[in-house]
Design a protein around this motif. Structure first.
Motif, PDB file in Angstrom:
ATOM      1  N   ALA A 240      26.805   4.189   5.488  1.00 21.81           N
ATOM      2  CA  ALA A 240      27.757   4.838   4.576  1.00 21.81           C
ATOM      3  C   ALA A 240      27.563   4.291   3.165  1.00 21.81           C
ATOM      4  N   ASP A 241      27.856   5.107   2.169  1.00 19.65           N
ATOM      5  CA  ASP A 241      27.725   4.698   0.777  1.00 19.65           C
ATOM      6  C   ASP A 241      28.965   5.146   0.005  1.00 19.65           C
ATOM      7  N   GLY A 274      37.858   2.531   4.822  1.00 20.35           N
ATOM      8  CA  GLY A 274      37.045   2.356   3.617  1.00 20.35           C
ATOM      9  C   GLY A 274      37.442   3.319   2.519  1.00 20.35           C
ATOM     10  N   ARG A 275      36.562   3.480   1.538  1.00 20.46           N
ATOM     11  CA  ARG A 275      36.795   4.425   0.448  1.00 20.46           C
ATOM     12  C   ARG A 275      36.781   5.844   1.008  1.00 20.46           C
ATOM     13  N   ARG A 276      37.614   6.683   0.442  1.00  9.41           N
ATOM     14  CA  ARG A 276      37.824   8.033   0.991  1.00  9.41           C
ATOM     15  C   ARG A 276      36.510   8.799   1.178  1.00  9.41           C
ATOM     16  N   ALA A 281      32.647  11.086   4.871  1.00  2.91           N
ATOM     17  CA  ALA A 281      31.228  11.331   5.148  1.00  2.91           C
ATOM     18  C   ALA A 281      30.786  10.723   6.481  1.00  2.91           C
ATOM     19  N   SER A 282      31.576   9.787   7.009  1.00  4.47           N
ATOM     20  CA  SER A 282      31.215   9.140   8.284  1.00  4.47           C
ATOM     21  C   SER A 282      31.238  10.107   9.453  1.00  4.47           C
ATOM     22  N   ALA A 283      31.906  11.231   9.291  1.00  5.14           N
ATOM     23  CA  ALA A 283      31.949  12.222  10.374  1.00  5.14           C
ATOM     24  C   ALA A 283      30.546  12.656  10.754  1.00  5.14           C
TER      25      ALA A 283
END
Length: 561
Positions: A240-241, A274-276, A281-283
Motif C-alpha cells: 500500500a502507498d 491507515g490513511r483513507r 486501495a487495499s481492497a
C-alpha cells in the motif's frame, strides 16, 4: 431605596454580581445592527446601581483585572514572541499616534474651555482610561512650586476630571473598536478573525471542539481475503502507498496473532488501519469489504507528545522518517505537528525542533512504544496548575511595582502591564515545556470573562456616583470635553491606521487599536466578537507601549495646558 442601600452595604458583592447579570442581559439586546455587549452593559448597569450607594474594596478590582490580563497574556504568549520584529512596526507607530493625538486633543480642549492643569490632566486620565496619569500629573503639579492650597486644589481637580470622564472613556472606546471600526473596514471582526486564523494555520485543517471531519484521514476497514490473494501481512502492508497496518485477523471464527510473517488465507477477515486513500486501495490487494464482524472492533488512541529527544532536534521530517526503522513506527500515524500551539504543514523539508508537539494515532501499545522514543506524553487534564498560575501572577505584580525614572519622570508598567508581561512569558514557556503549567482553555476563558467584566463593573460601582454628582455640580462641560478626548484620538488613530499604515484585517486592527488606548473593556468586547485569540497579539504589543507613552502624558499636560 434605603433597603437596597442596606443590602449593598451589608453585602456589596451582590451589587457586583447584579451588575454582571443585568449587564450581560442588556448586552444581548440588539438595536438594529448595534449591540452593547456584556462588558459595556455591565459598566452601564454598575453606574446605575452605584446611585444607590455602594462601597466596594479596590482590592477586588485589582484582583479581577490581574486575573484577566494575565490570562490574556498566557493565551497569547506563544504567538506574541513569534510576532515581534520588523512586522511589529505598525503596532509601534499606532501606539505613538494615539499618544500624540491624545496629548494634542487634551491641550487644545483645555485652552478652548479654560480648564486648569488639574482638570486637564484628570480629563486625560479618564478620557484615555490611563489611571497612571493621575499619579504622574499629581507629581508634576507638586513640583510647580505653587502655594500648598493651590497645589492641593489642582491635585483634587485631577481626581474630579478623572471621575467624570472615566466611565465614558471606557464606553466610548468600545463603541469605536466594536461598532465604528468594522463599518470603516467594511468587514466584521468575526469574519476577519476567522480569515486570519486560517492564514496562520497555513492550510492545515484545525477542528474546533465538537467538530469532526466528515471524511477523516485515518480510518479502519474490514476485508475478507479473496481466493488467490494469499500474501504475508508484511507484503500487504508494504504494498500500500502510503503503508497501512493490519491490526487484527480472524480465521475460522478465531482470532490469530498478527505478525509480519503471517500469511493470510482465503476467507480470513482482516482489520486494516491507515490513511483513507491507502485503506480504500487495499481492497484490490485483499478482497471484499464487510461490516459488523464480532470482535473486530479496535479502540485507537490519539496522544500529544512533546519532542524532547535531542537526536530529533533540527532534523527534517524526511530525515526522521528515513532514520526510523519500520518496526519502530509500525502501526503509528502522525496526525499533526504543532509549534508554540500553531499547527504546521508537515512537508518533507519541515525542520523539527525540540519542544514541538506531535500528535500520534494508533493502537495503545504502538503509540506508547513510539512516544517513549520521541519525548514525553502530555496527559490530558481539566485541572489548572495553580503553582504555575500563582507564580506567574506574583512575578507579574512584582514587575508592576518597579519604577524607573527617566528625566525625573517615573515610568512603570503598573500591575496590569506587569501581569500581562508575566502572562506572555509564562504562556510562552508553557508552550515550549508542556509537561507542567496546565491551564485548560475553559479556565483561561473564565478568567478573561469574569476578570474583565468584574473589573469594569467595580469601576462603575466606585466611580458612577461621584461622576454623576460632579456633573451636577460642574455642569456637563467636563463630561463633554472628556467625550471629545475619548473619541477624537481614536478616530485619528483609526484613520491613520487604515489609510497610512494600511491595516487590512479588522480583527487585528481592532486589537491593536484597543491596546494603543490601553482600553481593556474594548479589548474584551473585541475578543468576544472575534471568538478566537487573533486580536490578542497586536493588543499585547500596543498595550505595553501605551502603558508607557500614555503615562508620560501627565507631566506634558501639566506643562502645556
Amino acid at each position: 431605596m434605603d433597603w437596597l442601600h442596606g443590602i449593598f452595604k451589608h453585602s456589596p458583592e451582590i451589587a457586583l454580581f447584579l451588575s454582571l447579570a443585568l449587564g450581560y442581559l442588556i448586552g444581548k439586546i440588539k438595536f438594529g445592527k448595534f449591540q452593547l455587549g456584556g462588558v459595556a452593559g455591565s459598566l452601564l448597569v454598575a453606574v446605575i446601581v452605584s446611585q444607590v450607594g455602594v462601597e466596594i474594596d479596590s482590592g477586588v478590582k485589582a484582583v479581577l483585572f490581574a486575573l484577566f490580563i494575565y490570562a490574556v497574556g498566557y493565551e497569547s504568549g506563544p504567538g506574541f514572541f513569534n510576532a515581534l520584529g520588523k512586522q511589529s512596526i505598525k503596532e509601534i507607530l499606532l501606539a505613538v499616534v494615539m499618544a500624540a493625538s491624545g496629548l494634542a486633543t487634551v491641550v487644545v480642549m483645555a485652552k478652548l474651555f479654560g480648564l486648569d492643569k488639574g482638570l486637564a490632566a484628570g480629563v486625560a486620565a479618564g478620557g484615555l482610561t490611563q489611571s497612571a496619569i493621575i499619579g504622574t500629573a499629581g507629581d508634576a503639579i507638586a513640583k510647580l512650586g505653587l502655594a500648598a492650597d493651590e497645589t492641593q486644589r489642582l491635585q483634587a481637580n485631577v481626581a474630579i476630571g478623572y471621575a467624570v470622564t472615566y466611565v465614558f472613556g471606557s464606553f466610548g472606546a468600545i463603541i469605536v473598536c466594536v461598532n465604528i471600526l468594522p463599518k470603516l473596514m467594511g468587514r466584521s471582526i468575526r469574519d476577519d478573525a476567522i480569515a486570519a486564523e486560517a492564514k496562520q494555520q497555513a492550510g492545515v485543517q484545525v477542528l474546533a471542539e465538537g467538530q469532526q471531519a466528515a471524511a477523516p484521514d485515518l480510518i479502519g476497514r474490514l476485508y475478507v481475503v479473496a481466493a488467490g490473494k494469499a500474501r504475508s501481512v508484511a507484503q500487504i502492508e508494504e504494498a500500500a502507498d502510503p503503508p497501512v497496518t493490519i491490526e487484527r485477523v480472524k480465521r475460522g471464527g478465531k482470532f490469530i496473532e498478527v505478525s509480519p510473517q503471517l500469511t493470510l488465507q482465503a476467507d480470513d477477515i482482516v482489520l486494516v488501519v491507515g490513511r483513507r486513500a491507502a485503506v480504500v486501495a487495499s481492497a484490490a490487494l485483499l478482497g471484499k469489504e464487510v461490516y459488523g464482524v464480532d470482535g473486530m472492533a479496535l479502540t485507537m488512541q490519539k496522544r500529544d507528545v512533546v519532542i524532547t529527544r535531542k537526536e530529533l532536534d533540527g532534523q527534517t521530517v524526511a530525515q526522521i522518517r528515513g532514520a526510523t526503522a519500520g518496526g519502530v513506527r509500525h502501526g503509528v500515524y502522525v496526525v499533526q505537528l504543532k509549534r508554540m500551539g500553531k499547527p504546521l504543514s508537515m512537508t518533507p523539508d519541515l525542520v523539527v525542533q525540540a519542544g514541538d508537539t506531535v500528535t500520534l494515532y494508533g493502537a495503545e501499545h504502538d503509540v506508547r512504544r513510539v512516544a517513549s522514543a520521541v519525548g514525553e506524553v502530555i496527559i490530558p487534564s481539566s485541572k489548572t496548575d495553580f503553582v504555575y498560575l500563582g507564580a506567574g501572577l506574583v512575578v507579574g505584580l512584582l514587575i508592576g511595582l518597579l519604577v524607573v525614572k527617566v528625566g525625573g519622570i517615573p515610568l512603570t508598567l503598573g500591575s496590569g502591564g506587569g501581569a500581562l508581561l508575566a502572562g506572555l512569558l509564562f504562556g510562552w514557556y508553557r508552550a515550549k515545556r508542556q509537561t507542567f503549567g496546565e491551564m485548560p482553555p475553559g479556565a483561561v476563558q473564565i478568567l478573561k470573562d469574569l476578570g474583565l467584566a468584574g473589573f469594569v463593573a467595580v469601576v462603575g460601582l466606585q466611580s458612577g456616583l461621584q461622576a454623576v454628582t460632579t456633573i451636577k455640580e460642574h455642569g456637563i462641560t467636563i463630561f463633554g470635553v472628556g467625550v471629545v478626548v475619548t473619541i477624537v484620538p481614536m478616530i485619528i488613530t483609526m484613520l491613520i491606521g487604515r489609510y497610512v499604515l494600511r491595516y487590512e484585517n479588522t480583527a487585528i486592527f481592532a486589537g491593536a487599536l484597543s491596546g494603543s488606548r490601553s482600553a481593556n473593556p474594548a479589548f474584551g468586547e473585541v475578543l468576544d466578537k472575534a471568538e478566537n485569540a487573533i486580536p490578542t497579539v497586536p493588543f499585547a504589543i500596543t498595550y505595553a507601549l501605551a502603558n508607557v507613552l500614555l503615562t508620560l502624558l501627565g507631566p506634558l499636560i501639566v506643562a502645556l495646558a
